[in-house]
Enzyme design. Structure first.
Site, PDB file in Angstrom:
ATOM      1  N   ASP A  66      14.323  76.076   6.253  1.00 36.52           N
ATOM      2  CA  ASP A  66      15.705  77.169   6.202  1.00 36.52           C
ATOM      3  C   ASP A  66      15.302  78.111   6.654  1.00 36.52           C
ATOM      4  OD1 ASP A  66      17.767  75.138   5.045  1.00 36.52           O
ATOM      5  OD2 ASP A  66      16.264  74.957   3.364  1.00 36.52           O
ATOM      6  N   ARG A  74      12.926  81.577   4.826  1.00 32.20           N
ATOM      7  CA  ARG A  74      11.579  81.324   3.936  1.00 32.20           C
ATOM      8  C   ARG A  74      10.476  82.184   4.735  1.00 32.20           C
ATOM      9  NH1 ARG A  74      15.183  79.540   0.533  1.00 32.20           N
ATOM     10  NH2 ARG A  74      16.227  77.687   0.979  1.00 32.20           N
ATOM     11  N   ARG A 142      26.501  84.077   4.929  1.00 28.75           N
ATOM     12  CA  ARG A 142      25.663  82.865   5.764  1.00 28.75           C
ATOM     13  C   ARG A 142      26.696  82.368   7.031  1.00 28.75           C
ATOM     14  NH1 ARG A 142      23.557  78.789   1.574  1.00 28.75           N
ATOM     15  NH2 ARG A 142      22.598  77.956   3.367  1.00 28.75           N
ATOM     16  N   LYS A 172      25.040  72.228   8.967  1.00 29.26           N
ATOM     17  CA  LYS A 172      25.438  72.006   7.780  1.00 29.26           C
ATOM     18  C   LYS A 172      26.676  73.039   7.329  1.00 29.26           C
ATOM     19  CE  LYS A 172      22.003  75.527   6.392  1.00 29.26           C
ATOM     20  NZ  LYS A 172      20.625  75.772   5.940  1.00 29.26           N
ATOM     21  N   HIS A 173      27.257  72.614   6.215  1.00 26.45           N
ATOM     22  CA  HIS A 173      26.876  71.393   5.213  1.00 26.45           C
ATOM     23  C   HIS A 173      28.562  70.714   5.507  1.00 26.45           C
ATOM     24  CE1 HIS A 173      25.071  74.748   3.290  1.00 26.45           C
ATOM     25  NE2 HIS A 173      24.110  74.026   2.904  1.00 26.45           N
ATOM     26  N   HIS A 185      23.990  74.241  -6.169  1.00 26.55           N
ATOM     27  CA  HIS A 185      22.481  74.083  -6.489  1.00 26.55           C
ATOM     28  C   HIS A 185      22.583  74.175  -8.137  1.00 26.55           C
ATOM     29  CE1 HIS A 185      21.840  76.448  -2.437  1.00 26.55           C
ATOM     30  NE2 HIS A 185      20.834  75.763  -2.602  1.00 26.55           N
ATOM     31  N   ASP A 255      22.135  66.924   1.575  1.00 20.91           N
ATOM     32  CA  ASP A 255      21.715  67.868   1.107  1.00 20.91           C
ATOM     33  C   ASP A 255      20.519  67.501   0.017  1.00 20.91           C
ATOM     34  OD1 ASP A 255      21.004  70.797   0.376  1.00 20.91           O
ATOM     35  OD2 ASP A 255      23.251  71.245   0.317  1.00 20.91           O
TER      36      ASP A 255
END
Length: 340
Positions: A66, A74, A142, A172-173, A185, A255
């Site tokens: 990601d 990351r 985002r 996504k998503h 999450h 996901d």
């Protein structure tokens, strides 16, 4: 790809453990995904990616990450440059549409180059979610914009930039996370918006980009479509909305199955996702016991799922065009500097 199974796995650390080497060799996940916990240095990361690709048994084994920009990167300096969030591209687009679109393409192209330096060949972008007022901030900046048409335009440009750089984009998503009032999450978001409104707004960017090679599902429960099952586990959402209304026939990956939005045993959840119509399931936390449950549910890719996986891997290629990346980066920096 012969024998690859319908899941994507994640190692726990910066080098593979002996158990992971045996497990990955025996269970043959279709691909792998990396996180910040897997990253220490450039040589270390390149070695890890090379070992995962060797275990995958083919040069086109997808290695996902990601790397969006903003909060979701990351790889950080000095391993890769920092980029602004997608929202900044939307701001530039509002000032000058052609410049915003060009900057989105350039960001995708540069992301592909950053990742290629370590052998990573797949990026979970673009984020095509359309946020609404009052939604949880898990999407927030985002997203490119709150206008679905702008999201589609900039998402297409970023995806095309990634493909030009030889990387696999994952939109996504699907079919849309922008209305979620919770962080998936941590818990399952519920959306009560009528399907007719979702079709007009949330689904629109995904429909506009339905020829992309891969997409990731939303762990969202859409009450007006399937009141009992979140999209990842819903044959109604996957068949009627993602495959039929949106018209997406690319590789559909879940996901992360270990997110708290989904409750239950990982074997059962993974089986349900695959039966519902996901081509592959994604497991991200690196927990070996959980991965064993996921791998037990996953079967060797076959039929439409294998066809879609092969088509996704076919995107992976040397970068197109000979223009120096340094010139592209200078152009991108110049465009983004116009935001002040």
């Amino acid at each position: 790809m012969s024998g690859s199974k319908s899941f994507i796995a994640a190692p726990i650390g910066r080098i593979l453990t002996a158990d992971e080497r045996v497990f990955f060799a025996d269970e043959r996940p279709w691909g792998y995904i990396l996180f910040a916990r897997n990253v220490f240095s450039g040589p270390q990361l390149a070695d890890l990616v090379a070992e995962l690709r060797e275990l995958g048994g083919r040069p086109t084994t997808p290695i996902f990450i990601d790397q969006e920009g903003g909060r979701i990167q990351r790889l950080r300096p000095p391993l890769a440059p920092s980029y602004p969030p997608a929202e900044a591209l939307g701001h530039l687009y509002r000032l000058h549409a052609s410049e915003g679109q060009r900057a989105a393409w350039l960001q995708g192209r540069l992301l592909a180059d950053d990742l290629a330096a370590y052998g990573i060949n797949a990026d979970c972008v673009p984020c095509l979610d359309v946020p609404v007022e009052g939604a949880h901030s898990v999407i927030g900046d985002r997203a490119f914009a709150t206008d679905p048409q702008v999201v589609a335009t900039l998402g297409r440009a970023m995806a095309d930039g990634l493909v030009a750089g030889g990387a696999l984009p994952v939109m996504k998503h699907v079919p849309g996370h922008g209305r979620g009032a919770a962080d998936s999450h941590l818990e399952l978001p519920h959306v009560s918006t009528p399907r007719s409104e979702l079709s007009r707004t949330d689904f629109l960017p995904f429909k506009a980009l339905n020829t992309l090679p891969a997409a990731m599902t939303a762990h969202i429960l859409y009450r007006d479509i399937d009141p009992t099952r979140p999209a990842t586990l819903s044959p109604i959402v996957i068949d009627q909305v993602i495959r039929t209304e949106i018209g997406f026939d690319g590789l559909l990956m879940s996901d992360d199955m270990s997110m708290k939005a989904l409750k239950g045993d990982l074997y059962d959840l993974s089986s349900r996702a695959l039966t519902a119509g996901c081509d592959v399931v994604l497991h991200c936390n690196g927990d070996m016991e959980e991965m064993r449950h996921v791998a037990r549910a996953a079967q060797p890719l076959s039929g439409d799922a294998e066809r879609r996986a092969l088509a996704a891997e076919a995107v992976l290629a040397p970068p197109r065009g000979s223009q120096a990346v340094a010139a592209l980066r200078a152009e991108y920096d110049d465009l983004m500097a116009r935001l002040g």
